[in-house]
Write a protein that holds these residues in place. Structure first.
Motif, PDB file in Angstrom:
ATOM      1  N   ILE A 186     -11.068  -9.548   5.122  1.00 19.10           N
ATOM      2  CA  ILE A 186     -10.668  -8.235   5.626  1.00 19.10           C
ATOM      3  C   ILE A 186      -9.854  -7.533   4.547  1.00 19.10           C
ATOM      4  O   ILE A 186      -8.870  -8.083   4.056  1.00 19.10           O
ATOM      5  CB  ILE A 186      -9.822  -8.370   6.911  1.00 19.10           C
ATOM      6  N   ILE A 187     -10.299  -6.339   4.170  1.00 18.48           N
ATOM      7  CA  ILE A 187      -9.474  -5.520   3.291  1.00 18.48           C
ATOM      8  C   ILE A 187      -8.775  -4.490   4.167  1.00 18.48           C
ATOM      9  O   ILE A 187      -9.426  -3.710   4.861  1.00 18.48           O
ATOM     10  CB  ILE A 187     -10.311  -4.820   2.205  1.00 18.48           C
ATOM     11  N   ALA A 188      -7.454  -4.538   4.165  1.00 16.00           N
ATOM     12  CA  ALA A 188      -6.688  -3.633   5.019  1.00 16.00           C
ATOM     13  C   ALA A 188      -5.923  -2.661   4.134  1.00 16.00           C
ATOM     14  O   ALA A 188      -5.117  -3.059   3.305  1.00 16.00           O
ATOM     15  CB  ALA A 188      -5.716  -4.424   5.884  1.00 16.00           C
ATOM     16  N   MET A 189      -6.211  -1.378   4.305  1.00 18.95           N
ATOM     17  CA  MET A 189      -5.481  -0.372   3.544  1.00 18.95           C
ATOM     18  C   MET A 189      -4.513   0.332   4.482  1.00 18.95           C
ATOM     19  O   MET A 189      -4.924   0.959   5.462  1.00 18.95           O
ATOM     20  CB  MET A 189      -6.458   0.622   2.910  1.00 18.95           C
ATOM     21  N   GLY A 190      -3.223   0.193   4.196  1.00 15.43           N
ATOM     22  CA  GLY A 190      -2.215   0.749   5.097  1.00 15.43           C
ATOM     23  C   GLY A 190      -1.258   1.677   4.387  1.00 15.43           C
ATOM     24  O   GLY A 190      -1.084   1.594   3.170  1.00 15.43           O
ATOM     25  N   PHE A 191      -0.653   2.555   5.171  1.00 15.16           N
ATOM     26  CA  PHE A 191       0.265   3.561   4.611  1.00 15.16           C
ATOM     27  C   PHE A 191       1.492   3.687   5.484  1.00 15.16           C
ATOM     28  O   PHE A 191       1.375   3.808   6.695  1.00 15.16           O
ATOM     29  CB  PHE A 191      -0.412   4.938   4.565  1.00 15.16           C
ATOM     30  N   GLU A 192       2.643   3.660   4.842  1.00 14.71           N
ATOM     31  CA  GLU A 192       3.832   4.053   5.582  1.00 14.71           C
ATOM     32  C   GLU A 192       3.883   5.570   5.543  1.00 14.71           C
ATOM     33  O   GLU A 192       3.580   6.179   4.524  1.00 14.71           O
ATOM     34  CB  GLU A 192       5.084   3.470   4.934  1.00 14.71           C
ATOM     35  N   LEU A 193       4.264   6.172   6.652  1.00 13.76           N
ATOM     36  CA  LEU A 193       4.360   7.622   6.670  1.00 13.76           C
ATOM     37  C   LEU A 193       5.530   8.052   5.798  1.00 13.76           C
ATOM     38  O   LEU A 193       6.581   7.425   5.814  1.00 13.76           O
ATOM     39  CB  LEU A 193       4.559   8.133   8.101  1.00 13.76           C
ATOM     40  N   PRO A 194       5.338   9.128   5.020  1.00 18.38           N
ATOM     41  CA  PRO A 194       6.444   9.591   4.186  1.00 18.38           C
ATOM     42  C   PRO A 194       7.598  10.079   5.065  1.00 18.38           C
ATOM     43  O   PRO A 194       7.380  10.606   6.158  1.00 18.38           O
ATOM     44  CB  PRO A 194       5.834  10.729   3.379  1.00 18.38           C
ATOM     45  N   ILE A 195       8.809   9.877   4.581  1.00 19.45           N
ATOM     46  CA  ILE A 195       9.983  10.217   5.371  1.00 19.45           C
ATOM     47  C   ILE A 195      10.722  11.377   4.743  1.00 19.45           C
ATOM     48  O   ILE A 195      10.948  11.394   3.539  1.00 19.45           O
ATOM     49  CB  ILE A 195      10.870   8.969   5.493  1.00 19.45           C
ATOM     50  N   ARG A 196      11.060  12.356   5.582  1.00 23.65           N
ATOM     51  CA  ARG A 196      11.753  13.520   5.019  1.00 23.65           C
ATOM     52  C   ARG A 196      13.242  13.246   4.897  1.00 23.65           C
ATOM     53  O   ARG A 196      13.808  12.441   5.612  1.00 23.65           O
ATOM     54  CB  ARG A 196      11.483  14.753   5.856  1.00 23.65           C
TER      55      ARG A 196
END
Lengths: 276, 111, 280
Positions: A186-196
Motif C-alpha cells: 500500500i502506498i499511502a500519500m498523506g497531508f497535514e492541513l496547513p495551519i494559519r
C-alpha cells in the motif's frame, strides 16, 4: 504471482495534487497500481487514477476547482447565518455547490464506478453518526462531491439513505480500506492541513480548529493502521517549503513536483518490495 | 539492513539501511535476543536508517513492548528528518522515548 | 511482566465534561478495594478529579466541591466582547470564548488555590492542546489552576488560556483519553476511563453545526487513539466505560449524583480483575 499495489490518497485540498507527481514517478518505472482509494481532496485523484484520466485533464480540473469562485458567497452567507438572518440546518452550507458540481462534471461527466479500470473506493463520513463509510457505486461526481463536503462550507450530500460530509471528519487517510479489500503493498500519500498563524474572525478560528482536529485524527488513525495491521504500508509524505493557500492553483507545478520528489526517494525500495 | 552493537553501560544498537517487510523480522529477532540476553534497557540509533515502512514501525513497537515487559525500556536516538516525519505522523513520540542524539538517550537512562 | 516487582498502576480520566464526575464513583470504588495508584493523567473535565486525587483530597470532600464548582452559574455569564467579535471581526482576538471565564476561575481558585504540581502526593499529568499547532501538551508543573483551566478550554465556550509562552486549549482536541502518557512513562496496568461526546440529533444554527462536527471528530479521535494505544501497550489497559441510560449534555449538572453512581458501578465490575492483575 503479481503483487497487488494499492494507492491511498488522503485529504488535503489542493495539496492532494501531489499525487499526480506520485503517478508520474510510478509510471516512469512501469509500475501499475491495482486499486485506488481516496478521501476528500484525495478522492478526486483516486478517481482520476481509477478512470485512467490523463495528467493534462487532471491538471486543468485542479486549476478550475481551486479558483475563488467555487466558494463565492461564503462571507456574506456566514454573516447571515451568524446573525440568525438565515436558518442553518444539517443540509445547509455556506457556499452553493453549483459551481463545484459543474467543474467536477467537466472531468467526470456521467462516469460511474463501473467505468473504472481498477477498483475505486471513496470514503465519506455519515453526517449523524460520524462513522466512515465507503462509497463504491454510483456516479463518481456524487461520491467525490460527498467525500469533499468541507463541514459548514459545502452542504452535505445525500446518497441513498445517508447524508454524507467530508471523509476527513472520520478517516482522512483511509489505509484500512486498502487493507480490507486486499493489498500486498500500500502506498499511502498523506497531508497535514496547513495551519494559519493569525486568526481574526470567528470563521477563521472555526476553520483552524477543524484543521487541528483533522490533523490529529489523521495521525491517530495512521498510527493505528501501521501498528495493528500486517499490511506493508509505505508512507509518502510530501513536504512543502513555502506557504500554499487553499486556492493557490498557481503553485500546481510545484505541488506536483514535490509529490514526484517524495516518491522518487522511495522508489527503489518500492520496486524491491514489488519484485520480491 | 545492518546492525552494529556498541556495548556500554547501556548498549547502543545502530541500525542502517531499510526496515521493511523484507528485513523487519530479522531486526525484531536481533533486538529480542539482545533484550533477553540480560540487556532490558537498549538504545536504537536510527541515524543511518534510510527507509521505513509499516513493518519498521511494528518492529519498533514489538521491541518496545518486549523491553518493557522485562522491566526495561527501548529508546530511540537520532532519526533522520524523513524517518522522524513518519514517526511523528504515527504518534510514536507520544509512546516511545525518542532523543535527538545517542548521548541524550544515554543520559535519559541515568536518572 | 517480572513477577518480583509490583506493577505500576496509572489512572487515566478522559474528557467528557459533566460525565467526568463518574471519576468520583471510580475513586470511591478504588478506595473501597484498596487499589493503589502510582500515576494520574487527566484531560479536560477529567483533569479536575485526577488533580483532586493527586493532591490527596478525600473523595467525599471532592464530591461536595464538585457540586459547588460545576453548576449552571459557571456558564451563565456571557462574554459580550466575544459575542460581539463574531459579528465585528475587529473586536476579535485569539482568547475567544462565548462564556466569561471569571466565574470558572473563581471557583477553580477556591478549590485548588495556589497549589502546584509540587504539592501532589501522586505524580500528575494534565493534558492540554497547543492552540497554534494542535499538538498535545502534557502539563506537569506550575499552578494546578492554570493547567485545569487550559485543559477544560472547550472551543468556543471558554477562551484559550496562556500558560508560559503557549496558548492552550481543551486537551480533547488532541488527546481525549491520554493513555499514551501512561504508556510512555512505563506504567504496566493502566485504568482508563473515557466517554463519548453526545451527538445532537437536530441542528438549528451554525454554532450547533460547528459543535456537532467537533463532537464527531472528538469521538473518532477518541476511538482511533484508543485502538492505537491498545495495540501499542505491552501490558494491560483496563477500560472503564460507564453506561448512561440518558443523554448527559454539557451542563446537565443536576445529573451529577447519577453520573457518580454509574462510575462506581462500572468500576466495581472491574475490581476483581484489577485485584487479580495486582496479585492483591
Amino acid at each position: 504471482m503479481k503483487k497487488r499495489l494499492s494507492i491511498v490518497i488522503g485529504s488535503g485540498g489542493i495539496l492532494c495534487a501531489s499525487s499526480l507527481g506520485l503517478i508520474k514517478a510510478l509510471q516512469s518505472e512501469g509500475i501499475q497500481p491495482s486499486m485506488a482509494v481516496g478521501c476528500s481532496g484525495g478522492s478526486l485523484y483516486a478517481s482520476i487514477i481509477a478512470l485512467g484520466i490523463d495528467s493534462e485533464i487532471a491538471q486543468s480540473l485542479t486549476i478550475d476547482l481551486y479558483k475563488n469562485d467555487v466558494v463565492e458567497g461564503y462571507t456574506s452567507n456566514l454573516r447571515a447565518a451568524m446573525t440568525g438572518e438565515t436558518r442553518f440546518t444539517e443540509s445547509s452550507g455556506l457556499v452553493d455547490d453549483k459551481v463545484m458540481l459543474e467543474r467536477l462534471s467537466i472531468a467526470f461527466g456521467e462516469k460511474t464506478f463501473k467505468d473504472t479500470i481498477m477498483p475505486l473506493y471513496i470514503v465519506a463520513t455519515e453526517f449523524y453518526s460520524g462513522e466512515a463509510k465507503v462509497i463504491s457505486s454510483g456516479k463518481i461526481v456524487d461520491a467525490t462531491r460527498a467525500s469533499s463536503a468541507i463541514p459548514m462550507v459545502f452542504p452535505p450530500v445525500k446518497i441513498g439513505e445517508h447524508l454524507f460530509v467530508d471523509g476527513a471528519v472520520s478517516n482522512p487517510l483511509p489505509i484500512d480500506v486498502a487493507i480490507r479489500e486486499g493489498s500486498d503493498l500500500i502506498i499511502a500519500m498523506g497531508f497535514e492541513l496547513p495551519i494559519r498563524k493569525r486568526m481574526n474572525s470567528y470563521a477563521a478560528v472555526t476553520s483552524h480548529l477543524n484543521s487541528l482536529y483533522m490533523n490529529n485524527i489523521l495521525k491517530s488513525s495512521f498510527a493505528f493502521y501501521n501498528a495493528a495491521s500486517h499490511a506493508e504500508i509505505i508512507s509518502i509524505l510530501p513536504t512543502f517549503d513555502r506557504q500554499i493557500g487553499g486556492f493557490d492553483h498557481h503553485q500546481l507545478p510545484y505541488i506536483i513536483e514535490q509529490g514526484e520528489k517524495a516518491t522518487a526517494e522511495h522508489i527503489s525500495y518500492i520496486k524491491k518490495l514489488l519484485d520480491n | 539492513m545492518e546492525t552494529t552493537i556498541t556495548p556500554g553501560k547501556i548498549d547502543v544498537i545502530a541500525v542502517s539501511g531499510a526496515i521493511d517487510a523484507l528485513t523487519a523480522a530479522e531486526l525484531i529477532a536481533i533486538f529480542h535476543k539482545h533484550i533477553h540476553d540480560g540487556h532490558p534497557d537498549v538504545i536504537a540509533d536510527f541515524s543511518q536508517v534510510e527507509f521505513m515502512s509499516s513493518a519498521g514501525l511494528r518492529a519498533i513497537l514489538a521491541s518496545v513492548k518486549e523491553a518493557r515487559s522485562v522491566g526495561g525500556d527501548f529508546r530511540m536516538a537520532n532519526p533522520s528528518a524523513g524517518i522522524d516525519k513518519v514517526l511523528k505522523m504515527a504518534g510514536f513520540h507520544n509512546i516511545v522515548k525518542i532523543y535527538p542524539s545517542v548521548q541524550e538517550a544515554l543520559a535519559s537512562f541515568g536518572s | 511482566m517480572s513477577a518480583s516487582k509490583k506493577p505500576r498502576v496509572a489512572l487515566v480520566v478522559g474528557s467528557g465534561s459533566v460525565k467526568c464526575a463518574a471519576a468520583l464513583g471510580l475513586w470511591k470504588s478504588l478506595d473501597k478495594a484498596g487499589i493503589p495508584i502510582d500515576m494520574l493523567v487527566g484531560c479536560s473535565g477529567g483533569s479536575l478529579y485526577t488533580a483532586g486525587m493527586a493532591l490527596g483530597f478525600s473523595v467525599d470532600e471532592t464530591i461536595q466541591k464538585t457540586k459547588m464548582l460545576w453548576n449552571e452559574k459557571v456558564t451563565e455569564q456571557k462574554n459580550w466582547r466575544a459575542l460581539a467579535g463574531v459579528l465585528f471581526p475587529k473586536l476579535f482576538n485569539n482568547h475567544f470564548g462565548m462564556v466569561s471565564e471569571k466565574p470558572l476561575m473563581a471557583r477553580l481558585n477556591s478549590v485548588f488555590g495556589n497549589k502546584t504540581f509540587n504539592d501532589t502526593k501522586i505524580p500528575l499529568t494534565i493534558m492540554a492542546t497547543d492552540f497554534q499547532s494542535g499538538e498535545s501538551v502534557p502539563i506537569t508543573n506550575g499552578k494546578i489552576v492554570d493547567a485545569i483551566r487550559a485543559s477544560v478550554a472547550i472551543p468556543f465556550v471558554w477562551g484559550a488560556h496562556k500558560v508560559g509562552e503557549r496558548l492552550l486549549i481543551d486537551g480533547s482536541v488532541s488527546d481525549p483519553m491520554p493513555v499514551d502518557i501512561a504508556i510512555k512513562e512505563g506504567a504496566e496496568i493502566i485504568l482508563a476511563m473515557g466517554f463519548q461526546s453526545p451527538i445532537s440529533p437536530k441542528i438549528k444554527s451554525i454554532s450547533r453545526y460547528a459543535f456537532h462536527i467537533n463532537s464527531l471528530i472528538t469521538n473518532n479521535l477518541y476511538q482511533s487513539n484508543f485502538s492505537f494505544h491498545s495495540a501499542a501497550h505491552h501490558a494491560e489497559i483496563v477500560p472503564i466505560f460507564p453506561d448512561f441510560d440518558r443523554p448527559i449534555r454539557l451542563f446537565d449538572t443536576d445529573q451529577i449524583p447519577y453520573v457518580i453512581e454509574q462510575g462506581e458501578k462500572a468500576t466495581d465490575a472491574q475490581i476483581p480483575y484489577i485485584r487479580k492483575l495486582l496479585n492483591l
